[in-house]
Design an enzyme around this catalytic site. Structure first.
Site, short mmCIF file in Angstrom:
data_model
loop_
_atom_site.label_atom_id
_atom_site.label_comp_id
_atom_site.label_asym_id
_atom_site.label_seq_id
_atom_site.Cartn_x
_atom_site.Cartn_y
_atom_site.Cartn_z
N LYS A 10 0.83 -1.20 0.00
CA LYS A 10 0.00 0.00 0.00
C LYS A 10 0.87 1.26 0.00
CE LYS A 10 -3.90 -2.16 2.48
NZ LYS A 10 -4.76 -1.97 3.70
N TYR A 50 -12.66 -2.95 -2.76
CA TYR A 50 -13.12 -2.90 -1.37
C TYR A 50 -14.65 -2.84 -1.31
CZ TYR A 50 -8.44 -2.23 0.74
OH TYR A 50 -7.15 -2.39 1.20
N ASN A 117 -1.60 0.06 7.12
CA ASN A 117 -1.03 -1.22 7.54
C ASN A 117 -0.21 -1.91 6.45
OD1 ASN A 117 -3.15 -1.90 5.94
ND2 ASN A 117 -4.41 -2.79 7.58
N HIS A 120 -1.77 -5.64 1.60
CA HIS A 120 -3.08 -6.28 1.42
C HIS A 120 -2.85 -7.71 0.94
CE1 HIS A 120 -7.16 -7.10 -0.03
NE2 HIS A 120 -6.57 -7.62 -1.09
N GLU A 131 -9.99 -10.36 -7.29
CA GLU A 131 -9.05 -9.24 -7.16
C GLU A 131 -7.96 -9.29 -8.24
OE1 GLU A 131 -7.74 -9.40 -3.08
OE2 GLU A 131 -9.76 -8.93 -2.31
O1 CDP Z 1 -6.74 -5.69 5.07
P1 CDP Z 1 -7.49 -6.69 5.88
O2 CDP Z 1 -8.13 -7.78 5.05
O3 CDP Z 1 -6.67 -7.23 7.02
O4 CDP Z 1 -8.67 -5.89 6.61
P2 CDP Z 1 -10.17 -5.54 6.15
O5 CDP Z 1 -11.04 -5.69 7.34
O6 CDP Z 1 -10.54 -6.27 4.91
O7 CDP Z 1 -10.09 -3.97 5.85
C1 CDP Z 1 -9.53 -3.48 4.66
C2 CDP Z 1 -8.68 -2.28 4.99
O8 CDP Z 1 -9.53 -1.20 5.41
C3 CDP Z 1 -7.71 -2.46 6.14
O9 CDP Z 1 -6.51 -3.12 5.76
C4 CDP Z 1 -7.47 -1.04 6.61
O10 CDP Z 1 -6.50 -0.38 5.81
C5 CDP Z 1 -8.84 -0.39 6.35
N1 CDP Z 1 -9.65 -0.31 7.57
C6 CDP Z 1 -9.73 0.90 8.28
O11 CDP Z 1 -9.12 1.88 7.86
N2 CDP Z 1 -10.49 1.00 9.43
C7 CDP Z 1 -11.17 -0.06 9.88
N3 CDP Z 1 -11.88 0.06 11.00
C8 CDP Z 1 -11.09 -1.30 9.20
C9 CDP Z 1 -10.33 -1.40 8.05
MG MG Z 2 -9.74 -7.73 3.69
#
Ligand code: CDP
Ligand code: MG
Length: 137
Positions: A10, A50, A117, A120, A131
């Site tokens: 990212k 997303y 973070n 992805h 994706e």
């Molecule tokens: O990336 P990952 O699959 O671990 O998490 P996700 O639940 O699919 O969320 C996608 C991305 O959205 C996360 O990696 C974060 O960058 C962002 N996010 C956020 O900014 N705030 C949250 N409360 C949850 C997710």
């Molecule tokens: Mg995810």
């Protein structure tokens, strides 16, 4: 089973100069990187990528974060790589991600903003297929 998954570095990972460190961890683990490019994603692409997050309170800041600079887009290949790459990444919140993981070692929370973070990874066979087709049309 040999799988393919979508891996992203990212914009925070690129800006902070962690591309090499992240790719090193993928290669050290033994996974193949079979495609790689850098792009600044469009909002249209992110709305599809997303899709399940559209409408969440954090979604606008997530889009700003993801469009804030180039992203490294990779296809990874290996046995059970979907789970393996998510294990290397660590959990979503970098404060909670275990030391030894990419998010745990290289990430932290910052005031405001989306949760930055670094990486992805697709979370299932069906999302990996979806994706990969979105990012490599
Ligand atoms: O990336 P990952 O699959 O671990 O998490 P996700 O639940 O699919 O969320 C996608 C991305 O959205 C996360 O990696 C974060 O960058 C962002 N996010 C956020 O900014 N705030 C949250 N409360 C949850 C997710
Ligand atoms: Mg995810």
């Amino acid at each position: 089973m040999t799988e393919r998954t979508l891996m992203l570095i990212k914009p925070d990972g690129v800006k902070r100069g962690k591309m090499g460190e992240i790719i090193r961890r993928i290669e050290n683990k033994g996974y193949q990187i079979s495609a790689m490019k850098m792009v600044v994603p469009t909002e249209e692409l992110l709305n599809l990528h997303y899709a399940e997050h559209v409408g969440k309170p954090y979604y606008p800041s997530l889009v700003n974060y993801m469009m804030s600079g180039p992203v490294v887009v990779m296809i990874g290949e290996g046995t059970n790589i979907i789970l393996g790459w998510r294990t290397l990444m660590g959990e979503t919140n970098p404060t909670k991600a275990a030391p030894g993981t990419i998010r745990g070692d290289l990430g932290r929370e910052w005031d405001g903003e989306a949760m930055m973070n670094l990486v992805h990874g697709s979370d299932s066979l069906s999302s990996a297929k979806r994706e990969i087709n979105l990012w490599f049309t």
